[in-house]
Design an enzyme around this catalytic site. Structure first.
Site, PDB file in Angstrom:
ATOM      1  N   LYS A  41      24.179  29.801  56.329  1.00 48.33           N
ATOM      2  CA  LYS A  41      24.727  31.165  56.451  1.00 48.33           C
ATOM      3  C   LYS A  41      24.742  31.840  55.091  1.00 48.33           C
ATOM      4  O   LYS A  41      24.858  31.183  54.037  1.00 48.33           O
ATOM      5  CB  LYS A  41      26.131  31.175  57.068  1.00 48.33           C
ATOM      6  CG  LYS A  41      27.255  30.562  56.223  1.00 48.33           C
ATOM      7  CD  LYS A  41      27.895  31.512  55.224  1.00 48.33           C
ATOM      8  CE  LYS A  41      28.768  30.743  54.239  1.00 48.33           C
ATOM      9  NZ  LYS A  41      29.042  31.346  52.993  1.00 48.33           N
ATOM     10  N   ASP A  95      34.010  28.372  58.095  1.00 55.22           N
ATOM     11  CA  ASP A  95      32.637  28.801  58.386  1.00 55.22           C
ATOM     12  C   ASP A  95      32.036  28.110  59.613  1.00 55.22           C
ATOM     13  O   ASP A  95      30.912  28.425  60.005  1.00 55.22           O
ATOM     14  CB  ASP A  95      31.715  28.489  57.191  1.00 55.22           C
ATOM     15  CG  ASP A  95      32.019  29.322  55.957  1.00 55.22           C
ATOM     16  OD1 ASP A  95      32.600  30.416  56.101  1.00 55.22           O
ATOM     17  OD2 ASP A  95      31.675  28.872  54.850  1.00 55.22           O
TER      18      ASP A  95
HETATM   19  P1  ATP Z   1      31.598  25.729  51.565  1.00 53.89           P
HETATM   20  O1  ATP Z   1      31.165  25.464  52.983  1.00 53.89           O
HETATM   21  O2  ATP Z   1      32.911  25.087  51.209  1.00 53.89           O
HETATM   22  O3  ATP Z   1      31.418  27.144  51.132  1.00 53.89           O
HETATM   23  P2  ATP Z   1      29.136  25.066  50.320  1.00 53.89           P
HETATM   24  O4  ATP Z   1      28.421  25.805  51.372  1.00 53.89           O
HETATM   25  O5  ATP Z   1      29.021  25.583  48.930  1.00 53.89           O
HETATM   26  O6  ATP Z   1      30.633  24.895  50.670  1.00 53.89           O
HETATM   27  P3  ATP Z   1      28.494  22.425  51.330  1.00 53.89           P
HETATM   28  O7  ATP Z   1      27.094  21.922  51.171  1.00 53.89           O
HETATM   29  O8  ATP Z   1      28.929  22.819  52.705  1.00 53.89           O
HETATM   30  O9  ATP Z   1      28.689  23.564  50.272  1.00 53.89           O
HETATM   31  O10 ATP Z   1      29.457  21.238  50.813  1.00 53.89           O
HETATM   32  C1  ATP Z   1      30.536  21.326  49.949  1.00 53.89           C
HETATM   33  C2  ATP Z   1      31.047  19.883  49.669  1.00 53.89           C
HETATM   34  O11 ATP Z   1      31.472  19.276  50.886  1.00 53.89           O
HETATM   35  C3  ATP Z   1      29.978  18.952  49.115  1.00 53.89           C
HETATM   36  O12 ATP Z   1      29.946  18.962  47.714  1.00 53.89           O
HETATM   37  C4  ATP Z   1      30.397  17.581  49.653  1.00 53.89           C
HETATM   38  O13 ATP Z   1      31.206  16.896  48.732  1.00 53.89           O
HETATM   39  C5  ATP Z   1      31.258  17.864  50.873  1.00 53.89           C
HETATM   40  N1  ATP Z   1      30.644  17.484  52.182  1.00 53.89           N
HETATM   41  C6  ATP Z   1      31.239  16.827  53.175  1.00 53.89           C
HETATM   42  N2  ATP Z   1      30.418  16.677  54.234  1.00 53.89           N
HETATM   43  C7  ATP Z   1      29.256  17.262  53.918  1.00 53.89           C
HETATM   44  C8  ATP Z   1      28.026  17.426  54.614  1.00 53.89           C
HETATM   45  N3  ATP Z   1      27.812  16.966  55.843  1.00 53.89           N
HETATM   46  N4  ATP Z   1      27.060  18.120  53.972  1.00 53.89           N
HETATM   47  C9  ATP Z   1      27.270  18.620  52.713  1.00 53.89           C
HETATM   48  N5  ATP Z   1      28.402  18.447  52.022  1.00 53.89           N
HETATM   49  C10 ATP Z   1      29.404  17.786  52.601  1.00 53.89           C
END
Ligand code: ATP
Length: 300
Positions: A11, A141
């Protein structure tokens, strides 16, 4: 049926309006989400115990993804089982094309995909409103990752409502080598005393309803951009390079550090992508939007 694969999209936030922190610690949001064509595929298989595996697609660095119960995909599976009062487990395999900690909600995509996949694997028929409520419990989200398309998000982002969008938009996502923690960016936003924009972004909604890319370029805005740049001044370089490469606008994705270059069409996106790659930015990817929410791609 013993295996189900569900695809879920990254997203972006075309508008991310962040209000002052609430008593419960969350920030009220007025956001417009769009699902774009960068994906994680989640495959679930019946198993006597919960397990998770993560494999990168392309150049994605998956080293920060936890392989135990804090993985949001496992949390999603356990919550769905608890909701139905069933004692079941599964192996969850994630093929990750969405940059980790990139502000593109890859973890949320995995959670949504896992809910849909296990609902099918276990033949639960969970009503949409219940699935959305479980999703909201997992993260702000996650409901949008179920819905996909383009949607208005309110409260802490978990209340989602589809909006009219006639555009076939093209973006180039420019990932950053190092991730940025969402919580840290919000804390910096508070520290700087920024933002209070909770108004409906009418000009943006009009741009989506008419499909004008110039109007869209003029109305993209992210309240977290200043905080992300304050923490990571190096993020100015990909923004400036995107504009120099001909992007109509550069938009920080969520809490960053990924940037999105808005392009005129498919051809233009490929030219901007090549220019950014030539300028030394690793793995820029052209992606269309809007695309669908979490959906089944394979039963076996
Ligand atoms: P947010 O959704 O909080 O905005 P983001 O989009 O920047 O975060 P994500 O890739 O969703 O980033 O992951 C944030 C953190 O969540 C990662 O650094 C990781 O430690 C943790 N995490 C837990 N489960 C997952 C998963 N299935 N995929 C990615 N990260 C995960």
């Amino acid at each position: 049926m013993s295996t189900v694969t569900v695809r879920a999209a990254a997203k972006i936030n075309l508008r991310l309006g962040v209000g002052p922190v609430r008593d419960d610690g969350y920030h009220p949001l007025m956001t417009v989400y769009q699902a774009i064509g960068v994906y994680d595929d989640v495959t679930v298989t019946a198993s006597p115990a919960w397990e998770v595996a993560v494999d990168p697609v392309g150049a994605v660095d998956v080293s920060a993804v936890p392989l135990e119960e804090t993985n949001i995909a496992l949390r999603a599976g356990r919550l769905l089982a608890a909701h139905h009062g069933i004692d079941a487990a599964a192996r969850v395999s994630i093929a990750k094309g969405i940059p980790v900690a990139g502000g593109m909600a890859g973890g949320s995509a995995d959670a949504a995909a896992t809910l849909v996949a296990l609902d099918r694997l276990w033949d639960l028929g969970t009503p949409d409103d219940e699935l959305l409520a479980i999703a909201a419990e997992l993260g702000s989200d996650v409901p949008f990752a179920l819905l996909g398309g383009t949607a208005l998000g309110t409260s802490r982002g978990e209340l989602v409502e589809a909006v009219a969008d006639v555009g076939s938009w093209w973006w180039v996502a420019v990932p950053s080598a190092a991730g940025l923690s969402t919580a840290t960016v919000y804390a910096e936003h508070d520290r700087l005393g920024l933002g209070d924009s909770q108004l409906l972004p009418q000009a943006l909604l009009d741009a989506l309803a008419t499909g004008s890319v110039e109007a869209l370029a003029a109305t993209l805005a992210n309240d977290l951009e200043q905080a992300a740049l304050s923490l990571r001044p190096d993020l100015a370089a990909p923004r400036d390079a995107g504009l120099a490469a001909g992007a109509l606008a550069m938009l920080l994705s969520g809490s960053g550090p990924t940037w999105l270059a808005l392009c005129r069409d498919h051809e233009h996106a490929h030219r901007v992508r090549e220019a950014l790659a030539d300028a030394g930015f690793a793995d820029p990817v052209a992606a269309p939007g809007p695309v669908a929410g979490a959906h089944v791609v394979e039963y076996a």
